[in-house]
Design a protein around this motif. Structure first.
Motif, short mmCIF file in Angstrom:
data_model
loop_
_atom_site.label_atom_id
_atom_site.label_comp_id
_atom_site.label_asym_id
_atom_site.label_seq_id
_atom_site.Cartn_x
_atom_site.Cartn_y
_atom_site.Cartn_z
N THR A 1 -10.32 48.14 23.90
CA THR A 1 -9.93 49.48 23.43
C THR A 1 -10.54 50.56 24.34
O THR A 1 -11.66 50.41 24.83
CB THR A 1 -10.39 49.74 21.99
N HIS A 2 -9.78 51.60 24.57
CA HIS A 2 -10.24 52.78 25.28
C HIS A 2 -9.24 53.88 24.95
O HIS A 2 -8.11 53.89 25.46
CB HIS A 2 -10.31 52.54 26.79
N ARG A 3 -9.64 54.79 24.08
CA ARG A 3 -8.72 55.76 23.52
C ARG A 3 -7.93 56.52 24.58
O ARG A 3 -6.71 56.68 24.48
CB ARG A 3 -9.50 56.74 22.64
N ARG A 4 -8.61 56.99 25.61
CA ARG A 4 -7.93 57.82 26.61
C ARG A 4 -7.05 56.98 27.53
O ARG A 4 -5.92 57.39 27.87
CB ARG A 4 -8.97 58.61 27.40
N PHE A 5 -7.54 55.83 27.96
CA PHE A 5 -6.72 54.98 28.81
C PHE A 5 -5.51 54.45 28.05
O PHE A 5 -4.43 54.27 28.64
CB PHE A 5 -7.55 53.83 29.38
N GLU A 6 -5.66 54.19 26.78
CA GLU A 6 -4.52 53.74 25.98
C GLU A 6 -3.46 54.83 25.87
O GLU A 6 -2.26 54.53 25.83
CB GLU A 6 -4.99 53.30 24.59
N ALA B 1 -7.47 53.60 34.85
CA ALA B 1 -6.54 53.48 33.73
C ALA B 1 -5.54 52.36 33.97
O ALA B 1 -5.22 51.58 33.06
CB ALA B 1 -5.82 54.80 33.51
N SER B 2 -5.02 52.25 35.19
CA SER B 2 -4.09 51.19 35.53
C SER B 2 -4.73 49.82 35.39
O SER B 2 -4.12 48.88 34.85
CB SER B 2 -3.57 51.39 36.95
N PHE C 1 -7.22 49.10 33.44
CA PHE C 1 -7.43 48.84 32.01
C PHE C 1 -6.15 48.31 31.37
O PHE C 1 -6.19 47.36 30.57
CB PHE C 1 -7.86 50.12 31.30
N VAL C 2 -5.02 48.89 31.72
CA VAL C 2 -3.73 48.46 31.16
C VAL C 2 -3.47 46.99 31.52
O VAL C 2 -3.02 46.19 30.67
CB VAL C 2 -2.59 49.36 31.66
N GLN C 3 -3.76 46.63 32.74
CA GLN C 3 -3.55 45.24 33.16
C GLN C 3 -4.50 44.29 32.43
O GLN C 3 -4.11 43.19 32.01
CB GLN C 3 -3.74 45.12 34.67
N ARG C 4 -5.75 44.70 32.26
CA ARG C 4 -6.72 43.86 31.54
C ARG C 4 -6.35 43.71 30.07
O ARG C 4 -6.50 42.63 29.49
CB ARG C 4 -8.13 44.45 31.65
N LYS C 5 -5.89 44.81 29.48
CA LYS C 5 -5.56 44.77 28.06
C LYS C 5 -4.41 43.81 27.77
O LYS C 5 -4.31 43.22 26.70
CB LYS C 5 -5.21 46.17 27.55
N ALA C 6 -3.50 43.66 28.75
CA ALA C 6 -2.40 42.71 28.57
C ALA C 6 -2.93 41.29 28.39
O ALA C 6 -2.34 40.49 27.65
CB ALA C 6 -1.46 42.77 29.77
N ALA C 7 -4.06 40.99 29.05
CA ALA C 7 -4.66 39.66 28.93
C ALA C 7 -5.70 39.60 27.81
O ALA C 7 -5.96 38.52 27.26
CB ALA C 7 -5.32 39.27 30.25
N ALA D 1 -1.49 54.69 29.05
CA ALA D 1 -0.76 53.44 29.33
C ALA D 1 0.74 53.62 29.47
O ALA D 1 1.36 53.04 30.38
CB ALA D 1 -1.08 52.40 28.25
N PRO D 2 1.40 54.44 28.62
CA PRO D 2 2.86 54.59 28.77
C PRO D 2 3.29 55.18 30.12
O PRO D 2 4.44 54.99 30.53
CB PRO D 2 3.23 55.54 27.62
N LEU D 3 2.38 55.87 30.80
CA LEU D 3 2.71 56.40 32.13
C LEU D 3 3.06 55.27 33.09
O LEU D 3 4.00 55.39 33.89
CB LEU D 3 1.53 57.20 32.69
N PHE D 4 2.30 54.20 33.01
CA PHE D 4 2.48 53.10 33.96
C PHE D 4 3.66 52.21 33.60
O PHE D 4 4.11 51.41 34.43
CB PHE D 4 1.18 52.28 34.05
N ARG D 5 4.18 52.37 32.37
CA ARG D 5 5.38 51.63 31.96
C ARG D 5 6.64 52.48 32.16
O ARG D 5 7.76 52.00 31.92
CB ARG D 5 5.28 51.22 30.49
N GLY D 6 6.47 53.74 32.52
CA GLY D 6 7.61 54.63 32.68
C GLY D 6 8.14 55.18 31.38
O GLY D 6 9.23 55.76 31.33
#
Length: 419
Positions: A224-229, A210-211, A213-219, A232-237
């Motif tokens: 898209t990945h419903r569950r990883f999206e 999931a982490s 994916f979040v980094q890849r999605k920034a670029a 995503a807010p977990l890793f941003r706090g």
């Protein structure tokens, strides 16, 4: 495994809806006079007036007056903040033994996108029984194997789900695999340790993917990945991860995991959390303890071990709240707090554990206390709200509107009096 799909659930609960009409929005100022006010934030104030306007506490003091206000004489009575029940399935379960009325969990190890609010039934017959005991709000929590989904904070007097929802930060729930007592035989012990190691690796893989994916999605924003999206807010706090664990071993694993991924976390369960007091405080983790009325976990525990844990958490300096895992039985929350008070916690700390502390853990800054500017979630009682023998709740208010205290049991009682 999910107990039932949503469309069938909605069909089934229509026949189980209560007919209590929700209260109307506050139109007239309310003045409580000469009350013993249990603020939960500033001790107990004797002979105090409390003014409520537009759903919030407008003023407090011995000489407060208000023209054209509805005056409620609270002489000899106690005014409390509305209680907040954490870690419940209220409105997600109607009758535990009737499968079509139970919708608490889904299949799979990652259901981060699922929301408990999507199956909440504001017309549940159970809800009025909680209100009658002074509980005005509940955190509704999904169950599951690992990442079960998102909880919500709801008020317990509404026409619809949308009316019930209270604006609060998102929260995801992860049920940590606990090792338990190891078998005596070497082969079975080895299997248990291997299985536990695999479960921990599964969690680590889930979060590392999931982490990534979040980094890849920034670029690559088109990814898209419903569950990883949903994760995503977990890793941003921006989202809190509620981790359900009880044993000292599991809690130690949780602390390592939270540190690795730099997560904003709350521990739910925490039977042995006091063993890790310094580490929990250093990590900034609060504890929701929902098992005051549970049996001792170990054969050599004291018979009142579960009652004493809130006091141990307080002595260890851990921020905590008292919850009550369940649905219909969540109405016992004030009495669980009362038992904790009698076993070393004290009444003021126990009240705070089911009001202000609960609100703070959920990230809500204007609930859980009787203070100027706070929401007017109030309970007027003729006795101690934490004592089932003396508690005589007379009136309950949510956001300044008075709500009915009738239940199905009251209706049936009146019905059969006329037989």
């Amino acid at each position: 495994m999910r107990i039932l799909t949503l469309p069938l659930l909605l069909t089934s609960v229509c026949g189980l809806a209560h007919d209590m009409v929700p209260g109307t929005a506050q139109q007239q100022a309310i003045l409580f006079t000469h009350a013993t006010v249990h603020t939960a934030s500033n001790g107990v104030l004797e002979n105090t007036n409390v003014l409520v306007e537009n759903g919030r506490i407008a003023a407090m003091g011995e000489q407060i007056q208000a023209a054209n206000a509805r005056v409620i004489d609270a002489t000899g009575k106690h005014l409390y903040p509305g209680l907040i029940a954490l870690d419940t399935q209220v409105g997600m379960v109607e009758i535990e033994m009737v499968r079509p009325t139970v919708d608490t969990q889904d299949v799979g190890l990652n259901n981060a996108e699922l929301k408990a609010s999507s199956v909440f039934n504001p017309d549940s017959e159970i809800i009025p029984t909680l209100r009658k005991n002074g509980i005005t709000h509940a955190q509704i929590v999904p169950r599951g194997e690992l990442l079960a989904g998102q909880s919500a904070l709801v008020n317990l007097d509404s026409w619809t789900v949308e009316d019930a929802l209270v604006d609060s930060p998102a929260a995801l729930h992860l049920y940590w695999p606990e090792l338990g007592n190891l078998p005596v035989k070497d082969e079975e012990r080895s299997k248990a340790l291997t299985a536990h190691g695999e479960a921990l690796a599964q969690i680590d893989t889930l979060f590392s993917e999931a982490s990534a994916f979040v980094q890849r999605k920034a670029a690559e924003p088109s990814l898209t990945h419903r569950r990883f999206e949903a994760m995503a807010p977990l890793f941003r706090g921006d989202t809190t991860l509620f981790l359900h664990a009880n044993t000292a071993g599991a809690i130690g694993e949780v602390l390592t995991f939270v540190k690795k991924y730099q997560l904003k976390a709350v521990l739910v369960g925490g039977y042995e959390a006091w063993h890790h007091g310094d580490a929990i405080k250093a990590a900034g983790i609060a504890v929701v303890y929902p098992s005051v009325f549970s049996l001792p976990r170990y054969r050599d525990d004291n018979i009142d071990e579960a009652f004493s844990i809130p006091a141990r958490l307080a002595d260890a300096g851990i921020d905590f709240a008292i919850g009550y895992s369940g649905d219909w039985d969540a109405r016992n929350l004030p009495y669980a707090a009362g038992y904790a008070a009698a076993h070393g916690l004290g009444k003021e700390a126990a009240l705070k554990a089911v009001t202000l502390n609960a609100a703070r853990i959920l990230g809500v800054s204007d609930m859980g206390a009787i203070e100027v500017g706070y929401r007017a979630n109030l309970v007027l009682s003729g006795g101690d709200i934490l004592d089932p023998l003396s508690s005589r709740i007379e009136q309950v208010f949510i956001d300044g509107r008075e709500i009915t205290l009738k239940t199905r049991a009251d209706q049936l009682y009146q019905k059969y009096l006329k037989r």
